[in-house]
Design a protein around this motif. Structure first.
Motif, PDB file in Angstrom:
ATOM      1  N   GLN A 162       3.551   5.601  -5.770  1.00 13.75           N
ATOM      2  CA  GLN A 162       3.307   5.660  -7.219  1.00 13.75           C
ATOM      3  C   GLN A 162       2.203   6.663  -7.535  1.00 13.75           C
ATOM      4  OE1 GLN A 162       2.714   1.846  -9.200  1.00 13.75           O
ATOM      5  NE2 GLN A 162       4.023   0.885  -7.673  1.00 13.75           N
ATOM      6  N   PHE A 163       1.184   6.615  -6.699  1.00 15.57           N
ATOM      7  CA  PHE A 163       0.049   7.512  -6.912  1.00 15.57           C
ATOM      8  C   PHE A 163       0.470   8.971  -6.756  1.00 15.57           C
ATOM      9  CE2 PHE A 163      -3.738   9.700  -5.109  1.00 15.57           C
ATOM     10  CZ  PHE A 163      -4.456   9.754  -6.289  1.00 15.57           C
ATOM     11  N   GLU A 164       1.234   9.244  -5.705  1.00  8.60           N
ATOM     12  CA  GLU A 164       1.684  10.627  -5.467  1.00  8.60           C
ATOM     13  C   GLU A 164       2.602  11.096  -6.582  1.00  8.60           C
ATOM     14  OE1 GLU A 164       3.155  11.436  -1.572  1.00  8.60           O
ATOM     15  OE2 GLU A 164       1.320  10.781  -0.594  1.00  8.60           O
ATOM     16  N   GLN A 216      -2.203   6.173 -16.115  1.00 13.61           N
ATOM     17  CA  GLN A 216      -0.953   5.752 -15.454  1.00 13.61           C
ATOM     18  C   GLN A 216      -1.179   4.627 -14.453  1.00 13.61           C
ATOM     19  OE1 GLN A 216       1.862   8.968 -14.234  1.00 13.61           O
ATOM     20  NE2 GLN A 216       0.237  10.310 -14.951  1.00 13.61           N
ATOM     21  N   LEU A 217      -2.307   4.683 -13.746  1.00 12.30           N
ATOM     22  CA  LEU A 217      -2.489   3.763 -12.626  1.00 12.30           C
ATOM     23  C   LEU A 217      -3.649   2.767 -12.813  1.00 12.30           C
ATOM     24  CD1 LEU A 217      -2.077   6.485  -9.901  1.00 12.30           C
ATOM     25  CD2 LEU A 217      -0.409   4.758 -10.430  1.00 12.30           C
ATOM     26  N   GLY A 218      -4.356   2.908 -13.891  1.00 11.46           N
ATOM     27  CA  GLY A 218      -5.438   1.965 -14.144  1.00 11.46           C
ATOM     28  C   GLY A 218      -6.729   2.319 -13.445  1.00 11.46           C
ATOM     29  N   GLU A 219      -7.669   1.442 -13.455  1.00 13.49           N
ATOM     30  CA  GLU A 219      -9.005   1.692 -12.909  1.00 13.49           C
ATOM     31  C   GLU A 219      -9.013   1.772 -11.380  1.00 13.49           C
ATOM     32  OE1 GLU A 219     -11.736   2.435 -14.658  1.00 13.49           O
ATOM     33  OE2 GLU A 219     -10.359   2.405 -16.359  1.00 13.49           O
ATOM     34  N   TRP A 220      -7.861   1.512 -10.790  1.00 18.65           N
ATOM     35  CA  TRP A 220      -7.751   1.589  -9.331  1.00 18.65           C
ATOM     36  C   TRP A 220      -8.092   2.985  -8.809  1.00 18.65           C
ATOM     37  CZ3 TRP A 220      -3.817   4.513  -6.886  1.00 18.65           C
ATOM     38  CH2 TRP A 220      -3.779   4.364  -5.494  1.00 18.65           C
ATOM     39  N   VAL A 221      -7.819   3.991  -9.637  1.00 15.45           N
ATOM     40  CA  VAL A 221      -8.103   5.381  -9.243  1.00 15.45           C
ATOM     41  C   VAL A 221      -9.621   5.532  -9.106  1.00 15.45           C
ATOM     42  CG1 VAL A 221      -7.918   7.794  -9.946  1.00 15.45           C
ATOM     43  CG2 VAL A 221      -6.089   6.197 -10.463  1.00 15.45           C
ATOM     44  N   ASP A 222     -10.021   6.278  -8.054  1.00 11.39           N
ATOM     45  CA  ASP A 222     -11.458   6.467  -7.795  1.00 11.39           C
ATOM     46  C   ASP A 222     -12.148   7.114  -8.984  1.00 11.39           C
ATOM     47  OD1 ASP A 222     -11.389   5.868  -4.830  1.00 11.39           O
ATOM     48  OD2 ASP A 222      -9.902   7.458  -5.013  1.00 11.39           O
ATOM     49  N   ALA A 238       0.831  -1.202   0.000  1.00 11.59           N
ATOM     50  CA  ALA A 238       0.000   0.000   0.000  1.00 11.59           C
ATOM     51  C   ALA A 238       0.869   1.256   0.000  1.00 11.59           C
ATOM     52  CB  ALA A 238      -0.908   0.001   1.231  1.00 11.59           C
ATOM     53  N   LEU A 266       2.227   1.719  -3.387  1.00 13.08           N
ATOM     54  CA  LEU A 266       1.132   2.152  -4.258  1.00 13.08           C
ATOM     55  C   LEU A 266       0.870   3.649  -4.063  1.00 13.08           C
ATOM     56  CD1 LEU A 266      -0.818   0.990  -6.295  1.00 13.08           C
ATOM     57  CD2 LEU A 266      -2.402   0.479  -4.440  1.00 13.08           C
ATOM     58  N   LEU A 267       0.930   4.043  -2.805  1.00 11.33           N
ATOM     59  CA  LEU A 267       0.734   5.459  -2.499  1.00 11.33           C
ATOM     60  C   LEU A 267       1.833   6.307  -3.142  1.00 11.33           C
ATOM     61  CD1 LEU A 267      -0.816   7.658  -0.862  1.00 11.33           C
ATOM     62  CD2 LEU A 267       0.802   7.235   0.980  1.00 11.33           C
TER      63      LEU A 267
END
Lengths: 139, 189
Positions: B126-128, B180-186, B120, B123-124
């Motif tokens: 990568q998201f940031e 960039q991150l796929g459908e994981w993004v809200d 997690a 993942l965070l």
């Protein structure tokens, strides 16, 4: 990205929220200090304002400002214009030129108050005066 | 003249700042990519906020605070930009050593990770990193509207733009993040 979903069931927002909690925990003391500092700053500022109330701006003379400015302007223009008028008027006005003492052509004996009026009223005096002038011109 | 400040006003302000400070710190940290700088900016914003707060109704405090914070962040980013330019000009000076690092490159997740917390965290990160790559306006819109859950009107007010612009920025940000991150993004709220 299925591997990411399996790695964490949390959504992006939840991860950010979790990260927010972590960062807040990490800087708990400093965050509390800055909060208290901000509140104290506000109280201090408020107290200072109450102790030295802001002086209301003096508008006592404000209604007079425009008329005063106008009057000053008019007076200034007059001050500039008046001397100019004084110097140019005698030269430009023919009426004034006509009545000026040096140009009237009236003999001195007319304005002389010692000469009796009865003499001036007598036509014989004018005949005598004409003869005198003729003699002066021929002589 | 301001009304006298009561003790309850102090309590209200304290509660408000306590409630908002965590998210505000995270917001600043994402925007400037520097935790210490984010703390300084937040402190500066709190002081600025406390100076003007008496002139505003409590309902608009949130917007007001974020407006101040946003301005401070912009100032800081401009200063950093100038400092970097100066450092580039003075290559051999000491300043060049202080140059700020850009946002970290996203690391690709190792499928073999078993620890979910660790995963997690990565993942965070990568998201940031993906968030940091977004244009500034899109980043702001995402953080205010999508993450903080502010309304379109509130976001537009803070960003000083129209509601249509907010929607456009958010849509583009979501597209970019999903790419960039796929459908994981809200999904867009």
């Amino acid at each position: 990205m299925k591997h990411k979903q399996s790695a964490s069931s949390k959504t992006a927002k939840q991860l950010l929220d979790q990260s927010t909690i972590e960062i807040s925990q990490r800087h708990r003391v400093r965050l509390e200090q800055m909060t208290m500092q901000a509140v104290a700053h506000r109280s201090r500022q408020h107290r200072e304002k109450r102790q030295s109330p802001k002086q209301p701006r003096s508008n006592k003379y404000r209604p007079f400002a425009f008329p005063l400015a106008m009057a000053s302007s008019v007076m200034f223009v007059l001050w500039l214009w008046w001397p100019l008028q004084q110097t140019t008027a005698p030269q430009n006005n023919p009426a004034v030129v006509a009545i000026s003492p040096s140009n009237t052509g009236v003999p001195e004996w007319v304005t002389d108050t010692e000469i009796p009026i009865s003499l001036l009223d007598n036509m014989a005096f004018y005949d005598w005066l004409a003869k005198q002038k003729d003699e002066q011109n021929h002589g | 003249m301001n009304p006298p400040l009561s003790g309850s006003d102090d309590v209200t302000l304290t509660l408000f700042l306590r409630e908002i400070r965590g998210r505000a710190l995270k917001y600043a940290q994402i925007r400037v990519a520097n935790e210490e700088a984010a703390l300084d900016i937040l402190q500066d914003s709190m002081m600025g906020f406390s100076q003007v707060v008496d002139s505003y109704e409590e309902e608009v405090w949130n917007n007001l605070f974020y407006k101040i914070l946003k301005r401070r962040i912009t100032d800081w980013l401009r200063k950093r930009s100038w400092r970097n330019k100066l450092a580039q000009m003075l290559t051999f000076s000491q300043i060049s050593g202080d140059r700020e690092e850009g946002p970290p490159e996203p690391e690709f997740l190792d499928v073999s990770d078993t620890d979910s917390n660790y995963a997690a965290q990565r993942l965070l990160m990568q998201f940031e990193a993906a968030l940091a790559k977004l244009p500034v306006r899109q980043q702001e819109t995402y953080l205010l509207r999508q993450w903080q859950g502010m309304s379109v009107n509130e976001t537009a007010d803070i960003m000083k733009c129209s509601t249509g612009t907010v929607k456009t920025h958010l849509s583009r940000a979501m597209q970019s993040l999903k790419k960039q991150l796929g459908e994981w993004v809200d999904d867009e709220t």
